[in-house]
Design a protein around this motif. Structure first.
Motif, short mmCIF file in Angstrom:
data_model
loop_
_atom_site.label_atom_id
_atom_site.label_comp_id
_atom_site.label_asym_id
_atom_site.label_seq_id
_atom_site.Cartn_x
_atom_site.Cartn_y
_atom_site.Cartn_z
N ILE A 123 10.36 1.97 -2.47
CA ILE A 123 10.47 0.38 -1.64
C ILE A 123 11.01 -1.24 -2.75
N PRO A 124 11.22 -1.63 -2.63
CA PRO A 124 11.13 -2.76 -3.70
C PRO A 124 9.57 -4.23 -2.96
N ALA A 125 8.35 -3.22 -3.40
CA ALA A 125 7.68 -4.42 -2.51
C ALA A 125 7.06 -5.39 -3.47
N THR A 126 7.26 -5.33 -4.81
CA THR A 126 7.51 -6.31 -5.35
C THR A 126 7.52 -7.85 -4.72
N GLU A 127 9.82 -7.29 -5.54
CA GLU A 127 10.72 -8.15 -4.90
C GLU A 127 10.55 -8.94 -3.75
N ILE A 128 10.05 -8.11 -2.44
CA ILE A 128 9.99 -8.21 -0.92
C ILE A 128 8.63 -9.46 -0.77
N SER A 129 7.88 -8.86 -0.92
CA SER A 129 6.14 -9.65 -1.30
C SER A 129 6.71 -10.80 -1.57
N GLY A 130 7.24 -11.14 -2.87
CA GLY A 130 7.73 -12.62 -2.79
C GLY A 130 7.81 -13.38 -2.18
N TYR A 131 9.22 -13.09 -1.85
CA TYR A 131 10.14 -13.49 -0.78
C TYR A 131 9.11 -13.99 0.76
N PHE A 132 8.31 -12.69 0.65
CA PHE A 132 7.36 -13.09 2.02
C PHE A 132 6.71 -13.93 1.70
N MET A 133 5.58 -14.34 0.78
CA MET A 133 4.75 -15.07 0.72
C MET A 133 5.40 -16.52 0.41
N ALA A 134 6.66 -16.93 -0.73
CA ALA A 134 6.83 -17.82 0.05
C ALA A 134 7.66 -18.66 1.33
N ILE A 135 8.10 -17.41 1.96
CA ILE A 135 8.17 -17.55 3.33
C ILE A 135 7.12 -18.69 4.58
N ILE A 136 6.43 -17.59 3.90
CA ILE A 136 4.86 -17.62 4.93
C ILE A 136 3.98 -18.78 4.06
N ALA A 137 4.42 -19.21 2.85
CA ALA A 137 3.38 -20.77 2.64
C ALA A 137 3.87 -21.78 2.81
N VAL A 149 0.66 -1.14 0.41
CA VAL A 149 -0.02 -0.12 0.08
C VAL A 149 1.42 1.26 0.39
N ALA A 150 2.06 1.43 0.51
CA ALA A 150 3.07 2.75 0.85
C ALA A 150 3.19 2.84 -0.60
N GLU A 151 4.00 1.93 -1.61
CA GLU A 151 4.78 1.97 -2.19
C GLU A 151 3.63 2.19 -3.47
N ILE A 152 2.14 1.53 -3.38
CA ILE A 152 1.34 2.46 -4.65
C ILE A 152 0.69 3.89 -4.00
N LEU A 153 1.00 4.21 -2.59
CA LEU A 153 0.63 5.25 -2.83
C LEU A 153 2.00 6.37 -3.06
N PHE A 154 3.29 5.93 -3.13
CA PHE A 154 4.61 6.64 -3.00
C PHE A 154 4.32 6.83 -4.46
N ARG A 155 3.87 5.62 -5.57
CA ARG A 155 3.60 6.11 -6.74
C ARG A 155 2.95 6.79 -7.23
N LYS A 156 1.92 6.71 -6.34
CA LYS A 156 0.61 7.52 -7.06
C LYS A 156 1.10 9.12 -7.08
N VAL A 157 1.16 9.59 -6.08
CA VAL A 157 1.90 11.02 -5.19
C VAL A 157 2.86 11.88 -5.92
N ALA A 158 4.07 10.74 -5.66
CA ALA A 158 5.87 11.13 -5.76
C ALA A 158 6.03 9.94 -7.43
N SER A 159 5.20 10.09 -7.81
CA SER A 159 5.85 9.01 -9.28
C SER A 159 6.70 8.53 -8.66
N LEU A 160 7.43 8.36 -7.35
CA LEU A 160 8.54 7.50 -7.58
C LEU A 160 8.43 6.28 -6.28
N SER A 161 9.61 5.40 -6.43
CA SER A 161 8.94 4.07 -5.91
C SER A 161 10.20 4.15 -5.78
#
Length: 195
Positions: free
Chosen positions: A53-67, A39-51
């Motif tokens: 947090i590498p949210a896609t990469e980190i959330s991918g790691y998180f999902m594999a770990i949690i699974a 959500v923070a990554e989406i807001l920063f992209r929308k408001v400031a047009s910059l990224s």
């Protein structure tokens, strides 16, 4: 002698169940953190047009770990999917056979998967592989946490198999059924009534 083994296994399984519940809670916290990060990554992209947090990469790691961490918890709560139309209409001997076949299969698959994940993690560590992204994360770190989930699942399911075999040797059908059997409709109704 079987009684002593059964008591030792019961104590070990209870401790393992406590650890498994804490691991599941930690997994839930990590999942929430992942949601907030996205959500923070989406807001920063929308408001400031910059990224930032590498949210896609980190959330991918998180999902594999949690699974991988959730496998033992799902087994503990009997949340794995079972097709039990035939099972529920069978006698105890057939049910016991199917339960033993299922748990042996689960032990075999979990150990096979753990071995494969261990090999991947070891290769990644030895080759000092990093992610192909601006984060350049050492891949062995998320893979080690991923491997831990598989190892814990293999340990937990092996404990369950040993305890079920001891219950069979003791001819303790009630304990055996409690450990391995698929919950009946009455069990589900009683659980809902308790909650």
């Amino acid at each position: 002698m079987l009684n002593n083994i059964a008591k030792l296994l019961d104590i070990t399984i209870n401790r393992a169940n406590q650890v498994t519940r804490w691991i599941a809670r930690l997994g839930g916290i990590i999942l929430l953190a992942s949601v907030f990060m996205i959500v923070a990554e989406i807001l920063f992209r929308k408001v400031a047009s910059l990224s930032i947090i590498p949210a896609t990469e980190i959330s991918g790691y998180f999902m594999a770990i949690i699974a991988s961490w959730s496998f033992a918890y799902a087994m503990l709560e009997k949340a794995h999917i079972r097709i039990d139309i035939f099972y529920l209409k069978s006698c105890n001997k057939v049910r016991n056979f199917l339960d033993i076949l299922a748990i042996f299969s689960l032990v075999f698959i979990s150990i096979f998967a753990t071995d494969a994940v261990f090999s991947v993690t070891l290769d990644t560590y030895e080759s000092d592989a990093h992610s192909n992204s601006p984060l350049m994360a050492p891949l062995w770190i998320p893979q080690f946490l991923w491997m831990f989930g598989f190892m814990w699942f293999s340990f937990s399911v092996s404990l369950l198999l040993l305890r079920a075999l001891v219950a069979l040797l003791q001819q303790d059908q009630k304990k055996f059924s409690h450990m391995l059997s698929s919950p009946s409709v009455e069990d589900h109704v009683n659980e809902v009534a308790r909650n």
